[in-house]
Design a protein around this motif. Structure first.
Motif, PDB file in Angstrom:
ATOM      1  N   GLY A 179       0.785  -1.221   0.000  1.00 37.66           N
ATOM      2  CA  GLY A 179       0.000   0.000   0.000  1.00 37.66           C
ATOM      3  C   GLY A 179       0.816   1.269   0.000  1.00 37.66           C
ATOM      4  N   ALA A 180       2.149   1.159  -0.075  1.00 34.38           N
ATOM      5  CA  ALA A 180       2.998   2.347  -0.109  1.00 34.38           C
ATOM      6  C   ALA A 180       2.939   3.005  -1.481  1.00 34.38           C
ATOM      7  N   PHE A 181       2.759   4.317  -1.509  1.00 35.24           N
ATOM      8  CA  PHE A 181       2.692   5.071  -2.758  1.00 35.24           C
ATOM      9  C   PHE A 181       4.055   5.088  -3.427  1.00 35.24           C
ATOM     10  N   LEU A 182       4.075   4.849  -4.731  1.00 41.76           N
ATOM     11  CA  LEU A 182       5.319   4.847  -5.498  1.00 41.76           C
ATOM     12  C   LEU A 182       5.449   6.076  -6.387  1.00 41.76           C
ATOM     13  N   ARG A 183       4.441   6.351  -7.206  1.00 41.19           N
ATOM     14  CA  ARG A 183       4.510   7.487  -8.117  1.00 41.19           C
ATOM     15  C   ARG A 183       3.162   7.669  -8.793  1.00 41.19           C
ATOM     16  N   GLU A 184       3.032   8.737  -9.556  1.00 42.32           N
ATOM     17  CA  GLU A 184       1.862   8.979 -10.394  1.00 42.32           C
ATOM     18  C   GLU A 184       2.324   9.442 -11.756  1.00 42.32           C
ATOM     19  N   TRP A 185       1.512   9.180 -12.779  1.00 42.06           N
ATOM     20  CA  TRP A 185       1.898   9.578 -14.129  1.00 42.06           C
ATOM     21  C   TRP A 185       0.658   9.620 -15.021  1.00 42.06           C
ATOM     22  N   GLY A 186       0.822  10.234 -16.210  1.00 40.09           N
ATOM     23  CA  GLY A 186      -0.244  10.310 -17.204  1.00 40.09           C
ATOM     24  C   GLY A 186      -1.111  11.535 -17.039  1.00 40.09           C
ATOM     25  N   GLU A 187      -1.824  11.829 -18.112  1.00 38.32           N
ATOM     26  CA  GLU A 187      -2.803  12.929 -18.096  1.00 38.32           C
ATOM     27  C   GLU A 187      -3.985  12.493 -18.941  1.00 38.32           C
ATOM     28  N   PHE A 188      -5.146  12.352 -18.302  1.00 34.23           N
ATOM     29  CA  PHE A 188      -6.306  11.768 -18.951  1.00 34.23           C
ATOM     30  C   PHE A 188      -7.555  12.603 -18.663  1.00 34.23           C
ATOM     31  N   SER A 189      -8.573  12.369 -19.460  1.00 34.92           N
ATOM     32  CA  SER A 189      -9.898  12.906 -19.175  1.00 34.92           C
ATOM     33  C   SER A 189     -10.799  11.712 -18.867  1.00 34.92           C
ATOM     34  N   THR A 190     -10.838  11.350 -17.607  1.00 36.05           N
ATOM     35  CA  THR A 190     -11.481  10.147 -17.071  1.00 36.05           C
ATOM     36  C   THR A 190     -10.686   8.899 -17.459  1.00 36.05           C
ATOM     37  N   ALA A 191      -9.721   8.562 -16.609  1.00 33.27           N
ATOM     38  CA  ALA A 191      -8.982   7.302 -16.743  1.00 33.27           C
ATOM     39  C   ALA A 191      -9.895   6.211 -16.196  1.00 33.27           C
ATOM     40  N   HIS A 192     -10.643   5.568 -17.092  1.00 27.76           N
ATOM     41  CA  HIS A 192     -11.758   4.710 -16.676  1.00 27.76           C
ATOM     42  C   HIS A 192     -11.394   3.238 -16.595  1.00 27.76           C
ATOM     43  N   GLY A 193     -10.448   2.783 -17.410  1.00 25.06           N
ATOM     44  CA  GLY A 193     -10.052   1.388 -17.413  1.00 25.06           C
ATOM     45  C   GLY A 193      -8.555   1.269 -17.613  1.00 25.06           C
ATOM     46  N   ILE A 194      -7.962   0.200 -17.058  1.00 26.13           N
ATOM     47  CA  ILE A 194      -6.524  -0.003 -17.202  1.00 26.13           C
ATOM     48  C   ILE A 194      -6.246  -1.493 -17.311  1.00 26.13           C
ATOM     49  N   ALA A 195      -5.294  -1.861 -18.163  1.00 21.28           N
ATOM     50  CA  ALA A 195      -4.921  -3.267 -18.358  1.00 21.28           C
ATOM     51  C   ALA A 195      -3.443  -3.329 -18.686  1.00 21.28           C
ATOM     52  N   VAL A 196      -2.830  -4.472 -18.392  1.00 22.45           N
ATOM     53  CA  VAL A 196      -1.391  -4.653 -18.559  1.00 22.45           C
ATOM     54  C   VAL A 196      -1.124  -5.991 -19.242  1.00 22.45           C
ATOM     55  N   ASP A 197      -0.162  -6.009 -20.163  1.00 24.02           N
ATOM     56  CA  ASP A 197       0.316  -7.277 -20.696  1.00 24.02           C
ATOM     57  C   ASP A 197       1.829  -7.370 -20.512  1.00 24.02           C
ATOM     58  N   GLU A 198       2.490  -8.208 -21.287  1.00 22.80           N
ATOM     59  CA  GLU A 198       3.916  -8.458 -21.087  1.00 22.80           C
ATOM     60  C   GLU A 198       4.792  -7.246 -21.366  1.00 22.80           C
ATOM     61  N   GLU A 199       4.320  -6.318 -22.210  1.00 20.17           N
ATOM     62  CA  GLU A 199       5.175  -5.221 -22.649  1.00 20.17           C
ATOM     63  C   GLU A 199       4.552  -3.841 -22.519  1.00 20.17           C
ATOM     64  N   ARG A 200       3.239  -3.770 -22.257  1.00 17.80           N
ATOM     65  CA  ARG A 200       2.584  -2.469 -22.332  1.00 17.80           C
ATOM     66  C   ARG A 200       1.539  -2.295 -21.236  1.00 17.80           C
TER      67      ARG A 200
END
Length: 315
Positions: A179-200
């Motif tokens: 639960g320790a905060f690491l960082r923040e990044w990106g600039e969005f207009s409603t970051a509604h969904g997020i997914a991760v694969d092997e490279e992206r």
């Protein structure tokens, strides 16, 4: 209220000569899946994910609708349903825990992570619903290392927990598993969904009508605009750079449920329509892919979760 709004939208579209609604092939939906027992309260289905055993976890609002300001009292009925691969309801929990539950994701250890946009918090639960950790301060919205602004969705990358944050804030917030905060990044207009694969890392930048693609370090690599300027709500990776997305509104702001499959190079491979007939009948919100190849899509307005094969369209 919603029907009146839909009628107003239709009149406005007719007046301005909006483009025709997209005619995507209809997916072949498994109408027998899932089985909802008589008497179970089920509705405003927000999120879906599949665990390592093939269990399908579905997050819903038990009939509560999104209306602001959000109520203070939690939803009294269970809001997390666990289904077998065959669609039988195996367990339900979450009664009294959430006010406006939104996103549900499952990590490699089968821990269940849930966001609540009214509580302004991210929760981690055991497989059977025992609370293990809470991130954020209840009811307090801010953009810093201990608060959220309506957190929407969660993904995992090794020891990192990535929170799409969300409706008020404009970032991805990263934490470690403690639960320790690491960082923040990106600039969005409603970051509604997020997914991760092997490279992206993929983020549904919903109100900008695009999917943003990042390296695993958070460097922007590519921007994918939806055909027709549609609004992407949920994402699921298929492996090898393939990506599935569900769109809840089209470029003319009409609700529905269109599923896209993108190739590793970002080209559109195929599309499916999984919505109900009629304006305002469906709002595609989240998508998950099981190891058996089935896709699962939540439909907020349709009060349902549907299962179908990404390879098949109606003849």
């Amino acid at each position: 209220m919603r029907s009146a709004l839909a009628a107003s939208v239709l009149l406005a579209l007719a007046a301005c000569g909006a483009p025709e609604r997209e005619e995507a092939p209809r997916a072949v939906i498994d109408e027998s899946w899932p089985t909802i027992p008589e008497g179970a309260v089920f509705g405003q289905v927000s999120a879906v994910e599949v665990d390592s055993h093939g269990h399908v976890f579905v997050l819903h609002r038990a009939g509560r609708e999104w209306e602001e300001p959000f109520p203070a009292e939690p939803i009294a009925e269970p809001t997390v349903f666990m289904f077998s691969p065959g669609g039988a309801l195996l367990a339900k929990w979450g009664a009294g825990a959430f006010v406006m539950p939104h996103g549900l994701s499952i990590d490699a250890g089968d821990t269940i992570w849930i966001t609540d946009v009214a509580h302004e918090q991210v929760f981690a639960f055991s497989h059977d619903g025992e609370e293990q950790m809470v991130l954020g301060e209840r009811g307090v919205s801010a953009q810093d290392d201990s608060h959220f602004g309506r957190p929407a969705d969660i993904a995992f990358l090794g020891n990192r927990v990535l929170v799409a944050d969300g409706y008020v804030n404009t970032r991805v917030a990263e934490f470690d598993r403690s639960g320790a905060f690491l960082r923040e990044w990106g600039e969005f207009s409603t970051a509604h969904g997020i997914a991760v694969d092997e490279e992206r890392i993929y983020v549904a930048d919903r109100e900008n009508a695009r999917i943003q693609v990042f390296s695993l370090e958070g460097e922007l690599l590519e921007t994918r605009s939806s055909p027709g300027g549609n609004y992407t709500y949920g994402l699921a990776t298929l492996g090898g750079g393939w990506l599935a997305a569900v769109e809840g509104r089209d470029g003319a702001d009409r609700t529905g449920a269109i599923v896209r499959v993108y190739r590793p190079d970002g080209a559109l491979d195929r599309s499916f329509d999984v919505g109900l007939e009629g304006e305002g009948a469906s709002l595609g919100h989240d998508i998950a892919i099981g190891r058996d190849g089935y896709a699962y899509v939540t439909d907020v307005y349709g009060n349902r979760v549907v299962r179908f094969s990404l390879a098949r369209a109606a003849e």
